[in-house]
Design a protein around this motif. Structure first.
Motif, PDB file in Angstrom:
ATOM      1  N   GLU A  26       0.918  -1.224  -0.031  1.00 26.52           N
ATOM      2  CA  GLU A  26       0.161  -0.136   0.035  1.00 26.52           C
ATOM      3  C   GLU A  26       0.837   1.123   0.011  1.00 26.52           C
ATOM      4  N   ASN A  27       1.998   1.355   0.912  1.00 31.29           N
ATOM      5  CA  ASN A  27       3.038   2.366   0.691  1.00 31.29           C
ATOM      6  C   ASN A  27       3.461   2.624  -0.538  1.00 31.29           C
ATOM      7  N   GLY A  28       4.069   1.367  -1.185  1.00 29.36           N
ATOM      8  CA  GLY A  28       4.624   1.497  -2.326  1.00 29.36           C
ATOM      9  C   GLY A  28       3.825   2.067  -3.482  1.00 29.36           C
ATOM     10  N   PHE A  29       2.475   1.603  -3.399  1.00 32.75           N
ATOM     11  CA  PHE A  29       1.749   1.871  -4.512  1.00 32.75           C
ATOM     12  C   PHE A  29       1.281   3.492  -4.413  1.00 32.75           C
ATOM     13  N   ASN A  30       0.992   4.121  -3.009  1.00 31.72           N
ATOM     14  CA  ASN A  30       0.658   5.482  -3.058  1.00 31.72           C
ATOM     15  C   ASN A  30       1.923   6.310  -3.198  1.00 31.72           C
ATOM     16  N   LEU A  31       3.229   5.865  -3.052  1.00 32.56           N
ATOM     17  CA  LEU A  31       4.391   6.715  -3.652  1.00 32.56           C
ATOM     18  C   LEU A  31       4.410   6.666  -5.078  1.00 32.56           C
ATOM     19  N   ILE A  32       4.276   5.567  -5.650  1.00 31.71           N
ATOM     20  CA  ILE A  32       4.183   5.555  -7.057  1.00 31.71           C
ATOM     21  C   ILE A  32       3.127   6.503  -7.606  1.00 31.71           C
ATOM     22  N   LYS A  33       2.073   6.133  -7.067  1.00 32.98           N
ATOM     23  CA  LYS A  33       0.776   7.184  -7.648  1.00 32.98           C
ATOM     24  C   LYS A  33       1.098   8.562  -7.459  1.00 32.98           C
ATOM     25  N   ARG A  34       1.784   9.060  -6.275  1.00 34.42           N
ATOM     26  CA  ARG A  34       2.218  10.211  -6.285  1.00 34.42           C
ATOM     27  C   ARG A  34       3.062  10.821  -7.330  1.00 34.42           C
ATOM     28  N   GLY A  35       4.022   9.935  -7.507  1.00 33.29           N
ATOM     29  CA  GLY A  35       5.228  10.209  -8.508  1.00 33.29           C
ATOM     30  C   GLY A  35       4.640  10.351  -9.892  1.00 33.29           C
ATOM     31  N   LEU A  36       3.524   9.519 -10.314  1.00 31.32           N
ATOM     32  CA  LEU A  36       3.005   9.566 -11.620  1.00 31.32           C
ATOM     33  C   LEU A  36       2.217  10.803 -11.595  1.00 31.32           C
ATOM     34  N   SER A  37       1.302  11.282 -10.698  1.00 30.22           N
ATOM     35  CA  SER A  37       0.383  12.405 -10.455  1.00 30.22           C
ATOM     36  C   SER A  37       1.346  13.682 -10.957  1.00 30.22           C
ATOM     37  N   GLU A  38       2.793  13.613 -10.616  1.00 33.47           N
ATOM     38  CA  GLU A  38       3.338  14.906 -10.649  1.00 33.47           C
ATOM     39  C   GLU A  38       3.863  14.949 -12.272  1.00 33.47           C
ATOM     40  N   LEU A  39       3.880  13.755 -12.836  1.00 36.36           N
ATOM     41  CA  LEU A  39       4.420  13.808 -14.195  1.00 36.36           C
ATOM     42  C   LEU A  39       3.329  13.664 -15.238  1.00 36.36           C
ATOM     43  N   ILE A  40       2.050  13.498 -14.864  1.00 34.97           N
ATOM     44  CA  ILE A  40       1.002  13.066 -15.783  1.00 34.97           C
ATOM     45  C   ILE A  40      -0.171  14.061 -15.454  1.00 34.97           C
ATOM     46  N   GLU A  41      -0.660  14.696 -16.158  1.00 38.61           N
ATOM     47  CA  GLU A  41      -1.867  15.649 -15.635  1.00 38.61           C
ATOM     48  C   GLU A  41      -2.858  14.573 -15.445  1.00 38.61           C
TER      49      GLU A  41
END
Length: 664
Positions: free
Chosen positions: A147-162
């Motif tokens: 869950e922690n890993g998914f949330n981190l990746i999700k935040r990272g992708l949200s910064e790079l994809i509108e």
């Protein structure tokens, strides 16, 4: 958890540890299993129910184990951690302990041994339930890390994809296919909001020259749609690989494929192995995963038996080294390029072929892609399913046939019509008829698969069959074959100054009469009555003088390609018909392989029947191989069909291969 909590609680084995040691060291006094249990208790560890301690059923083997329940999950973790950090030993024998359910689920070897000590207490249906429950168990800390890993990746992708939308899919989110070591599949898309202004996409070369620009100006929906997916994944990879937060948490790599992936693999000191496979605008991948779930859920049998069937077949492939395991020491020495999706599709094709009905409609809407069916109606139980499944693929010609939905079609047709890629195993994706999902599977992998299928079928035919035997298919089959081979004894006597070899062969019970053995010798082994035979014109093996035969073709070797040719000419032939007609295709050699006198003991009051052979000419090894093939392969493999058709004499009604093969 996403699966049946009541069932899990009843059979939860997360408090169990596996104790292992090597009993082969003759330079020291190796402790007994009970001594090891007493030692563990004496140094302060709290054992659970001692009646449930499981000892290795093969005490003479070098590798020994104990399945040891502790009082709690915490106690199991404590002793395992101490074993790793401090080490345990008695005399000079090192003792290793680990929890049965580890950070990546159950280890393959531990699963095999856990089932060994359980098999005497359960029937096959219960063993299968226990195995499936065990491979689906996972530790709470793994779920937290995921869950922690998914949330981190999700935040990272949200910064790079509108307006990024990250969706988990695949086995981890499935209620019916999830295991304790499922990887995490993530599909990323951009969601436009009403009233959003759509800008023209930037030129790809401009963004590729400076990928970090995505931090300030993320990829838009238009860019995500227009850019080639592999280029988008490369852009994201270059951004993440330079981000210290992600570099410290994950091993990151770009995987070029039909569906390009950005893979984040957890870096963990305790060996936790979680892989997040990120794809872009991959609705087809989501649909494929949903199709597998829907196929399982549309089974209307009692307890939804298809769920356990699918999980077992994939685990069978993993335990038999067709697929890699989750732990570092469970990787394959040679890559097969097989995957769980391929095995699930093998099952779906087989079920449709058995039902003789198209059950899967890929182009329909979700929820209506699979027709309802009933596992109980088609197969009755899991043992029957496994027998029919492996019997079907044992006779499937992977060299010439491709799987396309319900149909098995010629590979050449799939190549010419759909432009599919030729490969040793050819299976078209039901969601994309131009995609051969097994296109990268190696020829060696298909050979391994074929061998395992045949050995699995052999095990399934045994009276003392236990479903967990299939987790070590080749080893168990070899052991069974060694113990089951027909008794063939050879003796040598001096007769008039020369050595004469005699052979006695124990016959299977299905060979009841002289006529039965005569038919097998002449039709299957292609033995001819010798011109040197001077006995009665009515051949009778019960005659004390027997019958003299000439062997002029080694019909017991090199049969596979001949059977493949027959199967291509007539796909409707049964395994028995194939075997009989295969013998018909052997041409006589100019040179005699062997000449031998054969008689059969007419001992009606004795259950065991024997054939007696006197070698007149040729090699003993050739005749022994011929008899092994006849008794241990031909008769044994076709035993069910022979009994069903009325016995050995049913062979005489099978037409010659000349009737279906073109003249050479």
């Amino acid at each position: 958890m996403s699966f049946e909590s009541d069932l899990i609680n009843n059979y939860d084995c997360r408090h169990v540890v596996v104790v292992r040691w090597n009993a082969g060291d003759r330079s020291t006094l190796v402790p007994s299993p009970r001594t090891i249990v007493s030692f563990i208790e004496s140094v302060g560890y709290k054992l659970g129910n001692k009646d449930r301690i499981g000892y290795s059923p093969t005490p003479r083997h070098t590798e020994q184990f104990i399945i040891l329940p502790m009082t709690s999950i915490e106690e199991a973790k404590r002793i395992s951690a101490d074993s790793e950090k401090k080490g345990f030993g008695i005399n000079s024998t090192t003792i290793h302990m680990n929890t049965l359910i580890g950070t990546n689920g159950i280890r393959l070897k531990d699963g095999v041994d856990f089932m060994k000590i359980s098999q005497e207490h359960f029937n096959n249906s219960e063993i299968l339930d226990l195995l499936v429950i065990t491979i689906r168990l996972e530790l709470p800390e793994r779920l937290e890390i995921i869950e922690n890993g998914f949330n981190l990746i999700k935040r990272g992708l949200s910064e790079l994809i509108e307006n990024a939308k990250c969706e988990m899919f695949g086995s981890f989110t499935s209620k019916v296919r999830r295991t304790g070591f499922s990887d995490i599949d993530i599909n990323v898309d951009s969601v436009t909001q009403p009233g959003d202004r759509q800008l023209n996409p930037r030129h790809l070369k401009q963004v590729s020259a400076y990928p970090k620009c995505l931090v300030d100006h993320p990829l838009t929906k238009a860019e995500l749609t227009e850019y080639p997916k592999e280029e988008t994944i490369k852009l994201l990879y270059r951004c993440f690989i330079e981000n210290d937060v992600f570099k410290n948490k994950f091993e990151i790599k770009y995987v070029p494929a039909r569906t390009p992936l950005l893979v984040f693999k957890t870096i963990s000191a305790d060996g936790l192995n979680v892989s997040y496979d990120v794809s872009i605008c991959n609705q087809s991948g989501v649909d494929k995963a949903n199709l597998l779930d829907e196929f399982v859920m549309k089974d209307k049998s009692v307890h939804n038996k298809m769920k356990n069937a699918m999980l077992f077949v994939v685990h069978w492939a993993r335990s038999n080294k067709l697929l890699p395991g989750a732990y570092s020491d469970e990787k394959l020495e040679t890559r097969t390029n097989l995957n769980s999706y391929i095995f699930n599709q093998l099952i779906i094709h087989f079920v449709q072929a058995t039902a003789d009905k198209i059950l899967v409609h890929p182009q329909a809407r979700f929820g209506a892609r699979v027709d309802e069916y009933n596992f109980d109606t088609l197969f009755t139980d899991h043992t029957k399913f496994l027998s029919e499944f492996f019997k079907y693929y044992a006779s499937f010609d992977f060299s010439t046939k491709a799987i396309y939905g319900k149909q098995a079609m010629l590979k050449t047709t799939m190549i010419n019509v759909h432009g599919a890629k030729m490969s040793p195993l050819m299976m078209m994706d039901p969601m994309d008829c131009t995609h051969n999902i097994s296109g990268n599977v190696t020829e060696e992998a298909v050979k391994l698969l074929n061998g395992l299928i045949r050995n699995t079928l052999f095990i399934l035919k045994q009276k003392n069959f236990k479903v967990n035997f299939l987790l070590e298919t080749n080893q168990v089959a070899l052991s069974m074959m060694t113990g089951r081979e027909s008794t063939i004894s050879v003796t040598t006597k001096m007769v008039e100054g020369r050595e004469v070899h005699y052979m006695s062969v124990q016959l299977p019970m299905v060979i009841e009469t002289s006529e039965d053995l005569m038919l097998l010798l002449t039709r299957i082994l292609r033995f001819d009555v010798s011109p040197n035979y001077q006995g009665p014109s009515s051949f009778d093996l019960f005659n004390t003088g027997g019958v003299i035969f000439c062997a002029q073709a080694k019909s017991w070797i090199g049969r596979r390609n001949k059977k493949r040719q027959l199967r291509s000419a007539r796909s409707d032939l049964t395994p028995l018909q194939l075997d009989v007609m295969c013998s018909d295709t052997y041409q006589y050699q100019d040179e005699v392989v062997a000449e031998l006198r054969i008689a059969m003991a007419d001992l009606k009051k004795i259950k065991m029947r024997f054939a007696y052979i006197e070698m007149l000419k040729g090699q003993v090894s050739d005749v022994r191989d011929a008899m092994h093939y006849l008794m241990d392969q031909f008769v044994f493999n076709n035993l069910d069909e022979l009994k069903k058709n009325g016995g050995i004499q049913s062979i005489s009604s099978i037409p010659s291969a000349d009737t279906i093969l073109p003249p050479s």
